[in-house]
Structures are given as structure tokens and as C-alpha cells.
Scaffold this motif. Structure first.
Motif, mmCIF file in Angstrom:
data_model
loop_
_atom_site.group_PDB
_atom_site.id
_atom_site.type_symbol
_atom_site.label_atom_id
_atom_site.label_comp_id
_atom_site.label_asym_id
_atom_site.label_seq_id
_atom_site.Cartn_x
_atom_site.Cartn_y
_atom_site.Cartn_z
ATOM 1 N N PHE A 21 1.125 -1.536 0.074
ATOM 2 C CA PHE A 21 0.206 -0.003 0.018
ATOM 3 C C PHE A 21 1.088 1.161 -0.147
ATOM 4 C CE2 PHE A 21 -1.701 3.177 2.173
ATOM 5 C CZ PHE A 21 -3.095 3.653 1.204
ATOM 6 N N TRP A 22 1.962 0.486 0.621
ATOM 7 C CA TRP A 22 2.637 2.120 1.064
ATOM 8 C C TRP A 22 3.345 2.507 0.263
ATOM 9 C CZ3 TRP A 22 1.492 6.788 3.852
ATOM 10 C CH2 TRP A 22 0.804 6.135 4.497
ATOM 11 N N SER A 23 4.551 1.605 -0.444
ATOM 12 C CA SER A 23 5.445 1.381 -1.859
ATOM 13 C C SER A 23 4.467 2.406 -2.715
ATOM 14 C CB SER A 23 5.896 0.139 -2.511
ATOM 15 O OG SER A 23 5.903 0.282 -2.953
ATOM 16 N N GLY A 77 -5.999 12.214 -4.300
ATOM 17 C CA GLY A 77 -5.725 11.506 -3.520
ATOM 18 C C GLY A 77 -6.897 10.572 -2.745
ATOM 19 N N ILE A 78 -7.655 11.620 -1.579
ATOM 20 C CA ILE A 78 -8.496 10.403 -1.541
ATOM 21 C C ILE A 78 -8.756 9.450 -1.829
ATOM 22 C CG2 ILE A 78 -10.825 10.525 -0.394
ATOM 23 C CD1 ILE A 78 -10.247 13.029 0.413
ATOM 24 N N LEU A 84 -6.448 2.043 -3.392
ATOM 25 C CA LEU A 84 -5.135 1.529 -3.244
ATOM 26 C C LEU A 84 -5.644 0.225 -1.576
ATOM 27 C CD1 LEU A 84 -2.625 3.881 -3.191
ATOM 28 C CD2 LEU A 84 -2.699 1.833 -4.358
ATOM 29 N N GLY A 85 -7.104 0.289 -1.308
ATOM 30 C CA GLY A 85 -7.416 -0.583 0.049
ATOM 31 C C GLY A 85 -7.389 0.366 1.065
ATOM 32 N N GLY A 86 -6.814 1.922 0.915
ATOM 33 C CA GLY A 86 -7.374 2.194 2.474
ATOM 34 C C GLY A 86 -8.707 2.685 2.661
ATOM 35 N N ASP A 105 -4.916 3.678 6.458
ATOM 36 C CA ASP A 105 -4.527 2.139 5.091
ATOM 37 C C ASP A 105 -5.166 1.071 5.991
ATOM 38 O OD1 ASP A 105 -2.970 1.000 7.496
ATOM 39 O OD2 ASP A 105 -1.116 1.580 6.727
ATOM 40 N N PRO A 106 -4.407 0.520 4.991
ATOM 41 C CA PRO A 106 -5.554 -1.137 5.347
ATOM 42 C C PRO A 106 -5.826 -1.711 7.113
ATOM 43 C CG PRO A 106 -4.490 -1.071 2.821
ATOM 44 C CD PRO A 106 -4.151 0.096 3.434
ATOM 45 N N GLU A 107 -4.556 -1.050 7.630
ATOM 46 C CA GLU A 107 -4.703 -1.486 8.983
ATOM 47 C C GLU A 107 -4.911 -0.928 9.790
ATOM 48 O OE1 GLU A 107 -1.140 -4.160 9.645
ATOM 49 O OE2 GLU A 107 -1.498 -5.683 8.685
ATOM 50 N N GLU A 108 -5.811 0.394 9.491
ATOM 51 C CA GLU A 108 -6.133 1.862 10.327
ATOM 52 C C GLU A 108 -4.785 2.731 10.599
ATOM 53 O OE1 GLU A 108 -9.699 2.671 10.237
ATOM 54 O OE2 GLU A 108 -9.531 1.069 8.635
ATOM 55 N N HIS A 109 -3.520 2.689 10.160
ATOM 56 C CA HIS A 109 -2.863 3.494 10.279
ATOM 57 C C HIS A 109 -3.561 4.842 10.356
ATOM 58 C CE1 HIS A 109 -1.083 -0.710 10.643
ATOM 59 N NE2 HIS A 109 -0.323 -0.086 11.268
#
Length: 117
Positions: A21-23, A77-78, A84-86, A105-109
Motif C-alpha cells: 500500500f505505502w510503496s 489523493g483521497i 489502494l485499499g485505504g 491504510d488497510p490496517e487502520e494506521h
């Protein structure tokens, strides 16, 4: 002695998914990493290296430190984060300097997309 900031480590249940996701979001390729971990960048890069560290427990509360990601267009951006799954948390702040929206992000960070005027 000179201290300098070289990176951020993010705890993850699914290291591959969150690093991917971040990449994609930051257009930063993976670099050689420890087994089970993922690094984006090197310690000497102009941008701090992101390290994705495996953990066994999920995130339980709002984190007290987050990344700010500058974008040229807040709506695009949104849309990119969502694709990307966020997700967009619904929190938006409009300031004289620009706009800040809180994303996850996908794990709620949580992190912020910022668009400066």
C-alpha cells in the motif's frame, strides 16, 4: 554528535499488504530487508526509510504519531488511497494554508493527506 531522522517503523499484521500500500502510494520501491520485514528506501536516502515490522497484535487505539503526505489534488489523493485499499475517515480540516484530510491504510494506521495552497 549530530542526530538525524532516518526512518519510521510501522507495526503490521500483514507486512506485505501494508508495505505494498505505502510503496504504491509514495512510489517508493522495496529495498533489501530482514526476513519477514519490508523496507522502502535506504537509511541514507533523501526521504526517511519506511520499515514495516511484523507484529501479532492488532492496533487498538489512535496512534499518537502519523505521517503527512503532500498531494497536488486532495480529491485525487483521497481516491488513490481508497483505490489502494485505504479509507477516508471523514475528518477534514480547511486552513488558510491548505486542506488536511485524515486517512487510514488497510490496517487502520491513520495518516494525513495535505494540500498546501
Amino acid at each position: 554528535m549530530t542526530n538525524r531522522w532516518v526512518g519510521v517503523t510501522i507495526d503490521c499484521l500483514d507486512v506485505e499488504r501494508i508495505a505494498g500500500f505505502w510503496s504504491a502510494l509514495l512510489d517508493r520501491p522495496r529495498t533489501p530487508s530482514r526476513p519477514g520485514w519490508v523496507y522502502l528506501g535506504h537509511p541514507g536516502d533523501p526521504q526517511p526509510r519506511l520499515t514495516f515490522q511484523p507484529v501479532t497484535e492488532p492496533k487498538h487505539a489512535k496512534i499518537r504519531l502519523h505521517l503527512d503526505v503532500a498531494v497536488d489534488d486532495i480529491d485525487q489523493g483521497i481516491a488513490q488511497v481508497v483505490a489502494l485499499g485505504g479509507r477516508f475517515t471523514g475528518e477534514r480540516h480547511d486552513y488558510d494554508e491548505g486542506v488536511v484530510v485524515v486517512m487510514a491504510d488497510p490496517e487502520e494506521h491513520e495518516f494525513c493527506l495535505v494540500h498546501y495552497y
